[in-house]
Enzyme design. Structure first.
Site, PDB file in Angstrom:
ATOM      1  N   PRO B 647     -27.804 -53.968  -4.164  1.00 61.13           N
ATOM      2  CA  PRO B 647     -26.422 -54.473  -4.077  1.00 61.13           C
ATOM      3  C   PRO B 647     -25.642 -53.881  -2.904  1.00 61.13           C
ATOM      4  O   PRO B 647     -24.843 -54.578  -2.271  1.00 61.13           O
ATOM      5  CB  PRO B 647     -25.813 -54.049  -5.418  1.00 61.13           C
ATOM      6  CG  PRO B 647     -26.981 -53.969  -6.339  1.00 61.13           C
ATOM      7  CD  PRO B 647     -28.133 -53.470  -5.502  1.00 61.13           C
ATOM      8  N   VAL B 718     -29.646 -63.109   1.976  1.00 61.03           N
ATOM      9  CA  VAL B 718     -28.221 -62.875   2.211  1.00 61.03           C
ATOM     10  C   VAL B 718     -27.888 -62.647   3.682  1.00 61.03           C
ATOM     11  O   VAL B 718     -26.759 -62.320   4.021  1.00 61.03           O
ATOM     12  CB  VAL B 718     -27.714 -61.662   1.386  1.00 61.03           C
ATOM     13  CG1 VAL B 718     -27.755 -61.978  -0.096  1.00 61.03           C
ATOM     14  CG2 VAL B 718     -28.517 -60.402   1.704  1.00 61.03           C
ATOM     15  N   GLU B 720     -27.585 -64.544   6.439  1.00 57.09           N
ATOM     16  CA  GLU B 720     -26.821 -65.436   7.306  1.00 57.09           C
ATOM     17  C   GLU B 720     -25.700 -66.181   6.609  1.00 57.09           C
ATOM     18  O   GLU B 720     -24.756 -66.641   7.253  1.00 57.09           O
ATOM     19  CB  GLU B 720     -27.789 -66.437   7.976  1.00 57.09           C
ATOM     20  CG  GLU B 720     -28.725 -65.749   8.943  1.00 57.09           C
ATOM     21  CD  GLU B 720     -29.962 -66.549   9.268  1.00 57.09           C
ATOM     22  OE1 GLU B 720     -29.988 -67.199  10.308  1.00 57.09           O
ATOM     23  OE2 GLU B 720     -30.930 -66.510   8.464  1.00 57.09           O
TER      24      GLU B 720
END
Lengths: 351, 754
Positions: B647, B718, B720
């Site tokens: 995360p 995640v 672009e």
């Protein structure tokens, strides 16, 4: 890069003597000169390091009330100097609005005053440039000119002066001391930064072998301390040259302006002042309509040198903005974003 | 996200679970090496007897070089070689041929022609960097110059045959004209996006050293094994004789998934001179031979019924390429998969100018296309009197509009809801120029939808469990700063059922299994799958040993009844029964056990499901009413991108993309002189990217999304997506603040003053 001799003189006299040799350049913080050397714009054969000369890094109150600032004082030190913050807050605000912290830590007062334009054609050795090579022509004209001058330009040169620092200095009638083979001379900001004319492109008025040794803020210039601001429009919130900027200072007598000073940055080859505009302020109460009139006189005669007509309206508006901010009073603390329209003291930044 | 999520059975069996290490906000494992300066980037290498190279750049944009003062350069002390087209040693493949799937024509001194400003025209090699630079300067080239074709709008347009790396240039569904004819309202707008340059903090660099027939190159690269093959092809050498090392990249953004001419010249020089040679590009040289995002001119037409539902969507993009190569920004593709419409048509024209060839730059096509699409959607919503979010919900695509296929997963509704709630979107006035803050600054809110494909490429990995219970995994992944060293290690550790602290992760070198390309937002999914499967394969072999060993507490359990975690194999239904890996290996008399894995998507899954990450971005801007200066005061994005492996790193990636969106909307723009074709802002003082003060508040929310179809891991990507949606959201917020609609990016202060 082109080989050069590196000289570190022990005294000012040695520095002056060394600098008189052909193809010599003085090195202080190097934040502009080294870039120009890497670009091939400056090709000195002798680099004279004056950053360690004794006695040039002091900020001294003068007996007459003026403030004398050594040429080797770093931008960041000057911006945090108590005497400057107290007496000349717009100077500190302008310094802190420029470059980045790292650059301000390296850049000197003298280097800032003598820095070169950031005109992309000046910085491109393959382009014709009268400032670099007198008589070569100006390739900026007819090129990409969004950032170029709208005041005081000629067909010889349409570059602007890049400094933030110099804008309030010009407004304050600051002077510089220049040591040379024939002794020391003192010149004003306007003389140091000539405008281009039909023959010359307006390079800083300093001759080979001369060293800028000090900046002097004249006695009485702290009269504006309570109402001094620098406002700078830029294309990102920090770390960008001014599109246009303005320094405004008011000497207030209660609700009346005793005297006012006003200079524009980013519009000409030097900070732009007009005595007639400032004269309109004297004896008047701060007022938006008055400020607009003053800004109108200040920008009289402005005309685009290319794709930059928009700067004329912006210059006029930022002059008004700086006057309004100055009238509201110098903030008790330096804004979090010095010189920014997004400064935290909202009531000071808006009409 | 919970700690442990049972995974679908993968190719290697069901022993291992994802979630012990993956899912944790682990700090990047290379962080200390980077902040202490011990991480070695390509140009940090200094082999013995190193020579330095500098190339001379063309200062004209079209024509030919007629003279180079090679004598002056050669006479300069320290210069050992001046390479020009006249003496450049041969390459096995002509630079105007394309090699590999990302191959382009490149410039490697094949002739005296100049096709753009900044093109390498000679290479000078010297004992010192200073001597090489002076040698290059002394060449003082003379040219026969032709007028460059720079003015985009003055050049002819033509129908592009392909866009991007060989994608179809046109796609249509349904009857566009019928859809437009049936519309109650047609909204037609034109948008302009500029040329942008990657400007990774680390410039392209190479250190090349020959050891007999072996070649070692240190060069930052996003596709290490694939590009080893390309380099080898240019030198007609066996791939195994070439070692490409790229442990760290200071940013790539697409421009380092390739081989460029200057690299080949340095390798040739190193061979000819029998000494290692180094080259690092100057910042201004990053505006020439190493790719960029091409400018676009885009026209969008929306047909809308009375309720604000699309009856037709047309996206026609004219993309600017070079005079000699066919990479065109696939901007129109951004509209293919997002909003429900019975009829759509996307098409591309090409325009040729005299600059270097564009290529893939973070979200190629999607970034430029989304900027236009999300702007026109906002304009349409206003015409309809609808809230921009409500308008998008009315056009929510339940299936992929381009193919009719179901989405593998799509939590976009949740993104809209969570993003809007976090931002405080409710109550936004429909009319512009309604809001001011306490300082009197105009305030505006805008939003945009984010979408990016979730592709997989092909990767392989090796995993070795060692006798002491530790493990080593190997794959030639590329860490461009996104955190591959960390997130891939987390996945690998879960594949092996051990704690990541017991894992040695070997990566970033071409002598390791192929990890595919770090690009397309598919690296974690692809290389991660390979690593996970390799670990699971090793654990399956271990389970085979244990369950057949009468001395094991797992004897006779049956292969499928065993799970692996924390370096132990255990009975799935009684975890108190089990034993440590080292005990199993010791009894078997093995030093190690090795597993292999692949990361590749099955053709059936790829064909039957549409696989995309989605998101919703909400922007607040402040605009000075007199001076036009803009600041993005708040940016909130909510993204659904499948399983989030780390995360903390995903948050950085998403925020980085959103910040790039700020640059796209307000700052980034390469400008060329119309007469000479030379860039006038080829430095970071003139080519602006956001600084810290430009991003006072950026927030990325990841929305839970389970996707059983994309891959075993459930990972999308995640890298672009953060740019998409954001550019439009900011432009829309600027309009909402000021009432001025700017359709040319980047938005400048003078666009906003009356």
């Amino acid at each position: 890069m082109t080989p050069f001799e590196f000289i570190r003189p022990a005294t000012l006299a040695e520095a002056v003597a060394a600098g008189a040799e052909p193809d010599s350049r003085y090195l202080a913080g190097g934040t502009n000169l080294l870039d120009l050397m890497k670009l091939g714009v400056a090709v000195p054969r002798r680099l004279i390091d004056i950053s360690r000369l004794p006695g040039l890094d002091r900020i001294e109150a003068q007996p007459d009330g003026g403030l004398r600032i050594g040429a080797m004082v770093r931008n960041s030190d000057l911006a945090r100097d108590p005497a400057v913050l107290r007496g000349h807050p717009a100077v500190a605000e302008a310094l802190l609005s420029g470059a980045s912290a790292q650059l301000r830590n390296a850049a000197t007062v003298g280097g800032n005053l003598l820095q070169q334009t950031r005109c992309p054609y000046f910085q491109d050795p393959a382009a014709a440039c009268n400032r670099r090579d007198p008589g070569a022509g100006c390739e900026a004209i007819g090129g990409v000119t969004r950032g170029h001058a709208v005041l005081g330009w000629t067909e010889t040169c349409i570059a602007t002066h890049a400094s933030d620092f110099c804008v309030p200095l010009a407004a304050l009638d600051a002077r510089v001391e220049i040591a040379g083979p024939g002794g020391t001379r003192e010149v004003g900001m306007a003389e140091l930064h000539p405008l281009p004319d039909e023959d010359s492109a307006g390079n800083p008025a300093i001759r080979p072998g001369e060293v800028l040794t000090a900046l002097v803020l004249p006695p009485g210039s702290d009269a504006f301390a309570g109402h001094s601001r620098y406002v700078k429009l830029r294309e990102r919130t920090s770390f960008a040259f001014a599109v246009v900027s303005a320094a405004a200072m008011l000497d207030m007598d209660g609700g009346t302006i005793r005297a006012g000073r006003l200079a524009l940055g980013g519009v000409a080859a030097r900070p732009w002042r007009v005595a007639e505009a400032e004269a309109l302020l004297a004896g008047q109460a701060p007022d938006a309509e008055l400020f607009d009139r003053v800004a109108g006189v200040l920008t009289e005669g402005a005309h685009p040198s290319g794709q930059n007509g928009f700067k004329i309206a912006l210059a006029r508006r930022i002059a008004v903005r700086a006057l309004v901010a100055a009238a509201a009073g110098t903030p008790a603390r330096m804004p979090a974003l010095p010189g920014s329209v997004f400064a935290s003291e909202g009531d000071l930044t808006h009409v | 996200m919970s700690d442990v999520i049972p995974m679908p059975v993968g190719p290697a069996g069901g022993h291992v679970r994802l979630g012990s290490n993956a899912g944790q906000s682990m700090t990047r494992r290379d962080g200390i090496a980077k902040v202490t300066g011990t991480a070695t980037y390509a140009a940090d290498n200094r082999p013995d007897r190193l020579l330095h190279a500098v190339y001379a750049s063309a200062s004209i944009a079209r024509g030919r070089v007629t003279f180079l003062d090679t004598a002056a350069a050669e006479a300069h002390p320290g210069v050992v070689m001046v390479m020009t087209p006249a003496n450049r040693p041969p390459l096995a493949i002509h630079p105007d041929e394309k090699v590999g799937m990302f191959g382009q024509k490149i410039e490697a001194l094949q002739d005296d022609g100049v096709r753009y400003a900044g093109q390498p025209i000679a290479l000078v090699v010297a004992e010192t960097l200073e001597a090489a630079a002076e040698g290059a300067r002394l060449l003082a080239p003379r040219y026969e110059a032709l007028p460059p074709r720079i003015d985009i709008d003055a050049q002819p347009r033509f129908e592009a045959e392909t866009v991007g790396f060989g994608f179809p240039a046109a796609h249509a569904v349904g009857d566009l004209e019928a859809g437009l004819a049936a519309a109650a309202r047609v909204v037609e707008r034109d948008y302009v996006t500029p040329a942008q340059y990657h400007n990774a903090l680390e410039p392209h660099a190479i250190v090349a050293e020959w050891q007999g027939d072996r070649l070692i190159i240190d060069t930052p690269n996003q596709a290490i094994v694939m590009m080893r093959g390309v380099f080898a092809a240019y030198f007609d050498m066996p791939e195994e004789n070439l070692l490409l090392r790229s442990p760290y990249l200071g940013g790539g953004f697409g421009s380092k998934a390739a081989v460029w001419g200057p690299q080949l010249l340095v390798i040739l020089a190193a061979k000819a001179l029998g000494r290692p040679v180094k080259l690092a590009l100057r910042r201004d040289q990053m505006f020439g031979p190493v790719s960029h995002r091409g400018a676009t001119r885009q026209k969008l037409r929306l047909g809308l019924d009375a309720e604000g539902r699309l009856t037709a969507l047309e996206h026609r993009a004219a993309a600017v390429g070079s005079s000699f190569e066919n990479f065109f920004e696939p901007a129109g593709r951004a509209s293919e998969n997002l909003y429900a419409t019975p009829a759509m048509a996307m098409s591309h024209e090409g325009i040729r100018i005299d600059t270097g060839t564009p290529g893939a730059m973070r979200a190629p096509g999607e970034a430029s296309g989304s900027a236009a699409l999300e702007s026109v959607m906002d304009e349409a919503a206003f015409e309809l009197g609808l809230d921009p979010l409500e308008f998008r919900l009315r056009n929510y695509a339940e299936t992929d509009p381009a193919t009719g296929n179901p989405f593998s997963s799509k939590a976009l509704r949740e993104c809209y809801a969570q993003g809007a709630a976090r931002f405080g979107w409710a109550g936004r006035p429909l009319q512009p120029r309604q809001m001011r803050d306490a300082a009197g600054l105009l305030t505006g809110w805008g939003m945009g939808t984010a979408i990016f494909p979730a592709p997989m490429f092909q990767a392989t990995a090796r995993a070795v469990l060692r006798a002491d219970g530790s493990a080593v995994v190997e794959t030639a992944a590329a860490d461009m700063g996104q955190g591959a060293w960390t997130s891939l290690a987390q996945i690998a550790a879960d594949g092996l059922g051990i704690d990541v602290s017991r894992l040695e992760f070997r990566s970033g070198s071409s002598d390791l299994p192929d990890a595919g390309v770090a690009g397309g937002s598919g690296h974690t999914a692809t290389a991660g799958s390979a690593l996970f499967n390799a670990g699971a394969d090793a654990v399956a072999k271990l389970a085979e040993l244990a369950t057949k060993d009468p001395a094991s507490p797992l004897f006779g359990a049956g292969n499928a009844a065993v799970v692996a975690r924390d370096g132990r194999l255990m009975l799935a239904d009684d975890e108190s029964r089990g034993e440590a890996y080292e005990d199993i290996l010791a009894r078997a008399g093995l030093d190690l056990i090795e597993g292999h894995g692949k990361g590749v998507r099955g053709e059936a899954e790829a064909q039957s499901r549409a696989m995309f990450s989605h998101g919703a971005v909400f922007a607040e801007v402040k605009v000075d009413p007199d001076l036009g200066q803009v600041r993005v005061s708040r940016l909130v994005g909510a993204f659904a991108a499948g399983r989030i492996i780390n995360p903390k790193l995903a948050d950085s990636q998403l925020k980085g993309g959103m910040i790039w969106g700020i640059g796209f909307a307000l700052q980034e723009e390469a400008i060329h002189d119309p007469r000479t074709g030379r860039p006038v802002n080829a430095d970071l003082a003139g080519y602006h990217v956001p600084v810290n003060a430009d991003v006072p508040h950026v927030e990325a929310i990841t929305v839970h999304e389970d996707d059983p179809f994309v891959n075993t891991l459930g990972v999308k990507g995640v890298g672009e997506i953060g740019i998409t949606g954001t550019v439009g959201a900011i432009a829309n917020a600027v309009w909402h603040a000021t009432g001025v609609r700017v359709r040319r990016f980047p938005i400048h202060p003078e666009d906003l003053i009356g």
